[in-house]
Scaffold this motif. Structure first.
Motif, PDB file in Angstrom:
ATOM      1  N   LEU A 153       0.104 -21.887  -6.629  1.00 31.98           N
ATOM      2  CA  LEU A 153       0.138 -22.570  -5.302  1.00 31.98           C
ATOM      3  C   LEU A 153       1.485 -22.054  -4.386  1.00 31.98           C
ATOM      4  CD1 LEU A 153      -0.319 -25.860  -6.715  1.00 31.98           C
ATOM      5  CD2 LEU A 153      -2.018 -24.794  -5.227  1.00 31.98           C
ATOM      6  N   PRO A 154       1.084 -22.017  -3.194  1.00 30.11           N
ATOM      7  CA  PRO A 154       2.235 -21.700  -2.418  1.00 30.11           C
ATOM      8  C   PRO A 154       3.049 -22.917  -2.082  1.00 30.11           C
ATOM      9  CG  PRO A 154       0.502 -22.116  -0.933  1.00 30.11           C
ATOM     10  CD  PRO A 154      -0.025 -22.266  -2.524  1.00 30.11           C
ATOM     11  N   ARG A 155       4.341 -22.360  -1.977  1.00 29.61           N
ATOM     12  CA  ARG A 155       5.325 -23.581  -1.632  1.00 29.61           C
ATOM     13  C   ARG A 155       5.155 -24.187  -0.206  1.00 29.61           C
ATOM     14  NH1 ARG A 155       7.739 -20.388  -5.268  1.00 29.61           N
ATOM     15  NH2 ARG A 155       9.491 -21.240  -6.564  1.00 29.61           N
ATOM     16  N   LEU A 156       5.797 -25.409   0.072  1.00 30.81           N
ATOM     17  CA  LEU A 156       5.586 -25.723   1.299  1.00 30.81           C
ATOM     18  C   LEU A 156       6.307 -24.822   2.356  1.00 30.81           C
ATOM     19  CD1 LEU A 156       6.644 -29.354   0.779  1.00 30.81           C
ATOM     20  CD2 LEU A 156       4.337 -28.601   0.969  1.00 30.81           C
ATOM     21  N   ALA A 157       5.628 -24.856   3.486  1.00 27.27           N
ATOM     22  CA  ALA A 157       6.018 -23.679   4.897  1.00 27.27           C
ATOM     23  C   ALA A 157       7.792 -24.432   5.144  1.00 27.27           C
ATOM     24  CB  ALA A 157       5.169 -23.821   5.924  1.00 27.27           C
ATOM     25  N   THR A 158       7.932 -25.742   5.079  1.00 27.83           N
ATOM     26  CA  THR A 158       9.152 -26.194   5.458  1.00 27.83           C
ATOM     27  C   THR A 158       9.473 -27.247   4.536  1.00 27.83           C
ATOM     28  OG1 THR A 158       8.621 -26.216   7.812  1.00 27.83           O
ATOM     29  CG2 THR A 158      10.411 -27.699   7.073  1.00 27.83           C
ATOM     30  N   PRO A 159      10.486 -26.748   3.687  1.00 28.68           N
ATOM     31  CA  PRO A 159      10.940 -27.661   2.585  1.00 28.68           C
ATOM     32  C   PRO A 159      11.303 -29.126   2.788  1.00 28.68           C
ATOM     33  CG  PRO A 159      12.085 -25.529   2.328  1.00 28.68           C
ATOM     34  CD  PRO A 159      11.375 -25.539   3.760  1.00 28.68           C
ATOM     35  N   ARG A 160      11.250 -30.084   2.118  1.00 29.65           N
ATOM     36  CA  ARG A 160      11.724 -31.352   2.367  1.00 29.65           C
ATOM     37  C   ARG A 160      13.069 -31.380   1.988  1.00 29.65           C
ATOM     38  NH1 ARG A 160       6.657 -32.171  -0.750  1.00 29.65           N
ATOM     39  NH2 ARG A 160       5.242 -33.585   0.343  1.00 29.65           N
ATOM     40  N   PRO A 161      13.885 -32.261   2.920  1.00 28.36           N
ATOM     41  CA  PRO A 161      15.179 -32.177   2.905  1.00 28.36           C
ATOM     42  C   PRO A 161      15.720 -32.934   1.953  1.00 28.36           C
ATOM     43  CG  PRO A 161      14.594 -33.789   4.437  1.00 28.36           C
ATOM     44  CD  PRO A 161      13.255 -33.022   4.235  1.00 28.36           C
ATOM     45  N   ARG A 162      14.671 -33.961   1.046  1.00 23.33           N
ATOM     46  CA  ARG A 162      15.399 -34.593  -0.083  1.00 23.33           C
ATOM     47  C   ARG A 162      13.905 -35.070  -0.879  1.00 23.33           C
ATOM     48  NH1 ARG A 162      15.558 -39.621  -2.307  1.00 23.33           N
ATOM     49  NH2 ARG A 162      17.488 -40.105  -3.181  1.00 23.33           N
ATOM     50  N   VAL A 163      14.024 -34.479  -2.088  1.00 22.06           N
ATOM     51  CA  VAL A 163      12.881 -34.871  -3.197  1.00 22.06           C
ATOM     52  C   VAL A 163      13.489 -36.040  -4.021  1.00 22.06           C
ATOM     53  CG1 VAL A 163      11.434 -33.762  -4.773  1.00 22.06           C
ATOM     54  CG2 VAL A 163      11.607 -32.626  -2.786  1.00 22.06           C
ATOM     55  N   PRO A 164      12.920 -36.823  -4.363  1.00 23.01           N
ATOM     56  CA  PRO A 164      13.444 -37.969  -5.175  1.00 23.01           C
ATOM     57  C   PRO A 164      13.441 -37.486  -6.654  1.00 23.01           C
ATOM     58  CG  PRO A 164      11.786 -38.821  -3.618  1.00 23.01           C
ATOM     59  CD  PRO A 164      11.593 -37.505  -3.839  1.00 23.01           C
ATOM     60  N   THR A 165      14.535 -38.206  -7.257  1.00 22.02           N
ATOM     61  CA  THR A 165      14.738 -37.993  -8.690  1.00 22.02           C
ATOM     62  C   THR A 165      13.432 -38.106  -9.523  1.00 22.02           C
ATOM     63  OG1 THR A 165      17.059 -38.122  -8.551  1.00 22.02           O
ATOM     64  CG2 THR A 165      16.141 -38.586 -10.688  1.00 22.02           C
ATOM     65  N   GLY A 166      13.259 -37.347 -10.204  1.00 20.35           N
ATOM     66  CA  GLY A 166      11.812 -37.301 -11.240  1.00 20.35           C
ATOM     67  C   GLY A 166      10.790 -37.078 -10.767  1.00 20.35           C
ATOM     68  N   SER A 167      10.559 -36.321  -9.578  1.00 20.14           N
ATOM     69  CA  SER A 167       9.407 -35.661  -8.862  1.00 20.14           C
ATOM     70  C   SER A 167       8.852 -34.671  -9.871  1.00 20.14           C
ATOM     71  CB  SER A 167       9.939 -35.192  -7.513  1.00 20.14           C
ATOM     72  OG  SER A 167      10.102 -36.297  -6.741  1.00 20.14           O
ATOM     73  N   VAL A 168       7.467 -34.900  -9.974  1.00 20.34           N
ATOM     74  CA  VAL A 168       6.682 -33.856 -10.702  1.00 20.34           C
ATOM     75  C   VAL A 168       6.112 -32.940  -9.735  1.00 20.34           C
ATOM     76  CG1 VAL A 168       4.929 -33.457 -12.502  1.00 20.34           C
ATOM     77  CG2 VAL A 168       6.433 -35.335 -12.832  1.00 20.34           C
ATOM     78  N   ALA A 169       6.346 -31.630  -9.706  1.00 20.32           N
ATOM     79  CA  ALA A 169       5.956 -30.606  -8.681  1.00 20.32           C
ATOM     80  C   ALA A 169       5.158 -29.302  -9.018  1.00 20.32           C
ATOM     81  CB  ALA A 169       7.150 -30.645  -7.669  1.00 20.32           C
ATOM     82  N   LEU A 170       4.439 -28.893  -8.118  1.00 23.19           N
ATOM     83  CA  LEU A 170       3.909 -27.564  -8.635  1.00 23.19           C
ATOM     84  C   LEU A 170       4.341 -26.575  -7.599  1.00 23.19           C
ATOM     85  CD1 LEU A 170       0.202 -28.788  -9.414  1.00 23.19           C
ATOM     86  CD2 LEU A 170       2.253 -28.352 -10.926  1.00 23.19           C
ATOM     87  N   SER A 182      17.152 -33.780  -4.488  1.00 22.98           N
ATOM     88  CA  SER A 182      17.706 -32.535  -3.962  1.00 22.98           C
ATOM     89  C   SER A 182      16.583 -31.965  -2.731  1.00 22.98           C
ATOM     90  CB  SER A 182      17.934 -31.372  -5.012  1.00 22.98           C
ATOM     91  OG  SER A 182      16.547 -30.868  -5.483  1.00 22.98           O
ATOM     92  N   PRO A 183      16.902 -31.174  -1.767  1.00 19.84           N
ATOM     93  CA  PRO A 183      16.003 -30.365  -1.181  1.00 19.84           C
ATOM     94  C   PRO A 183      14.963 -29.691  -2.109  1.00 19.84           C
ATOM     95  CG  PRO A 183      18.203 -30.037  -0.223  1.00 19.84           C
ATOM     96  CD  PRO A 183      18.155 -30.634  -1.667  1.00 19.84           C
ATOM     97  N   GLY A 184      13.707 -29.652  -1.443  1.00 22.55           N
ATOM     98  CA  GLY A 184      12.657 -28.638  -2.285  1.00 22.55           C
ATOM     99  C   GLY A 184      11.582 -28.445  -1.758  1.00 22.55           C
ATOM    100  N   GLY A 185      10.618 -27.561  -1.783  1.00 23.03           N
ATOM    101  CA  GLY A 185       9.704 -26.972  -1.314  1.00 23.03           C
ATOM    102  C   GLY A 185       8.298 -26.979  -2.182  1.00 23.03           C
ATOM    103  N   TRP A 186       8.408 -27.581  -3.305  1.00 23.53           N
ATOM    104  CA  TRP A 186       7.130 -27.613  -4.321  1.00 23.53           C
ATOM    105  C   TRP A 186       6.378 -28.701  -3.695  1.00 23.53           C
ATOM    106  CZ3 TRP A 186       8.043 -25.939  -9.846  1.00 23.53           C
ATOM    107  CH2 TRP A 186       8.995 -24.819 -10.073  1.00 23.53           C
ATOM    108  N   LEU A 187       5.071 -28.589  -4.276  1.00 23.88           N
ATOM    109  CA  LEU A 187       4.134 -29.575  -3.799  1.00 23.88           C
ATOM    110  C   LEU A 187       4.382 -30.744  -4.949  1.00 23.88           C
ATOM    111  CD1 LEU A 187       1.056 -27.173  -3.143  1.00 23.88           C
ATOM    112  CD2 LEU A 187       2.764 -28.272  -1.615  1.00 23.88           C
ATOM    113  N   LEU A 188       4.341 -31.846  -4.359  1.00 18.56           N
ATOM    114  CA  LEU A 188       4.600 -33.211  -5.342  1.00 18.56           C
ATOM    115  C   LEU A 188       3.332 -33.790  -5.622  1.00 18.56           C
ATOM    116  CD1 LEU A 188       7.816 -34.729  -3.174  1.00 18.56           C
ATOM    117  CD2 LEU A 188       7.703 -33.044  -4.960  1.00 18.56           C
ATOM    118  N   VAL A 189       3.141 -33.810  -7.003  1.00 19.16           N
ATOM    119  CA  VAL A 189       1.920 -34.716  -7.599  1.00 19.16           C
ATOM    120  C   VAL A 189       2.147 -35.834  -8.142  1.00 19.16           C
ATOM    121  CG1 VAL A 189       0.879 -32.176  -7.665  1.00 19.16           C
ATOM    122  CG2 VAL A 189       2.224 -33.161  -9.653  1.00 19.16           C
TER     123      VAL A 189
END
Length: 218
Positions: A153-170, A182-189
């Motif tokens: 999967l592609p990362r987000l075009a614009t990363p999120r400024p804050r991804v919550p602790t424990g987020s599961v992502a692809l 932390s900031p992050g550009g992965w897709l949160l599932v």
């Protein structure tokens, strides 16, 4: 494999897969064998750190001698990587079950990329037997392999400024779990309450390289 000196006491193994063996499998075979040889006293290294296509050996008393040994070990390790792949043996130790609330905001986007509906995404993620290939990005952040290459999967075009602790992502060919906000550009599932990093624990990272992982709906 290319061996690169790093400073005065370290070597970097740059793994190139022969005969169609995926780099991740070759790196994992090197990691497992180097850990084994260190335990039995054949290798003196303070740190053995796998990454996407490399393995770092740090704290070597004599890097030149170690490099000669690595060259001798390479053919056997390539054979081991091929054999492990054929048998489906890519994991070390006891499987860790990660309870996940699959409520991530990017589930519809993942479903669209995969050409399925959201329940099929959840079914795929809970059926997949993941393995921690390496840790990086943040302390205790596990890069999990196990999904087919065609589901990258592609990362987000614009990363999120804050991804919550424990987020599961692809992202790309990996699944991952954020050990802290932390900031992050992965897709949160989804998200999990499992603590992935604790500086007072031994080891601090809950999911180290080689650990088998399975996601279960919480």
């Amino acid at each position: 494999m290319r061996i690169r000196p790093v400073g005065a006491h370290a070597l970097l193994l740059d793994c190139t897969s022969p005969d169609g063996v995926p780099e991740a499998d070759l790196v994992d075979a090197w990691r497992a064998e180097l850990w084994r040889r260190r335990e039995q006293g054949d290798l003196a290294a303070v740190e053995i750190v796998p990454a996407a296509s490399t393995v770092l050996l740090d704290g070597l008393p004599d890097p030149a001698v170690t490099a000669e040994r690595l060259i001798r070990w390479e053919p056997a390790i390539v054979i081991a990587a091929t054999a492990r792949r054929g048998r489906g043996e890519h994991n070390d130790g006891t499987e860790t079950v990660v309870p996940v609330d699959f409520d991530g905001p990017d589930l519809p986007a993942v479903a669209e990329h995969w050409g399925v509906d959201v329940p099929a995404v959840l079914s795929r993620l809970t059926r997949t037997r993941f393995r921690v290939a390496f840790c990086g990005f943040a302390p205790g952040f596990p890069y999990l392999t196990g999904l087919p290459a065609e589901l990258a999967l592609p990362r987000l075009a614009t990363p999120r400024p804050r991804v919550p602790t424990g987020s599961v992502a692809l992202a790309g060919p990996y699944a991952g779990i954020y050990p802290g906000a932390s900031p992050g550009g992965w897709l949160l599932v989804g998200r999990t309450d499992l603590v992935l990093f604790d500086v007072h624990a031994d080891p601090p990272a809950r999911l180290g390289p080689g650990t088998p992982v399975r996601m279960a709906a919480a």
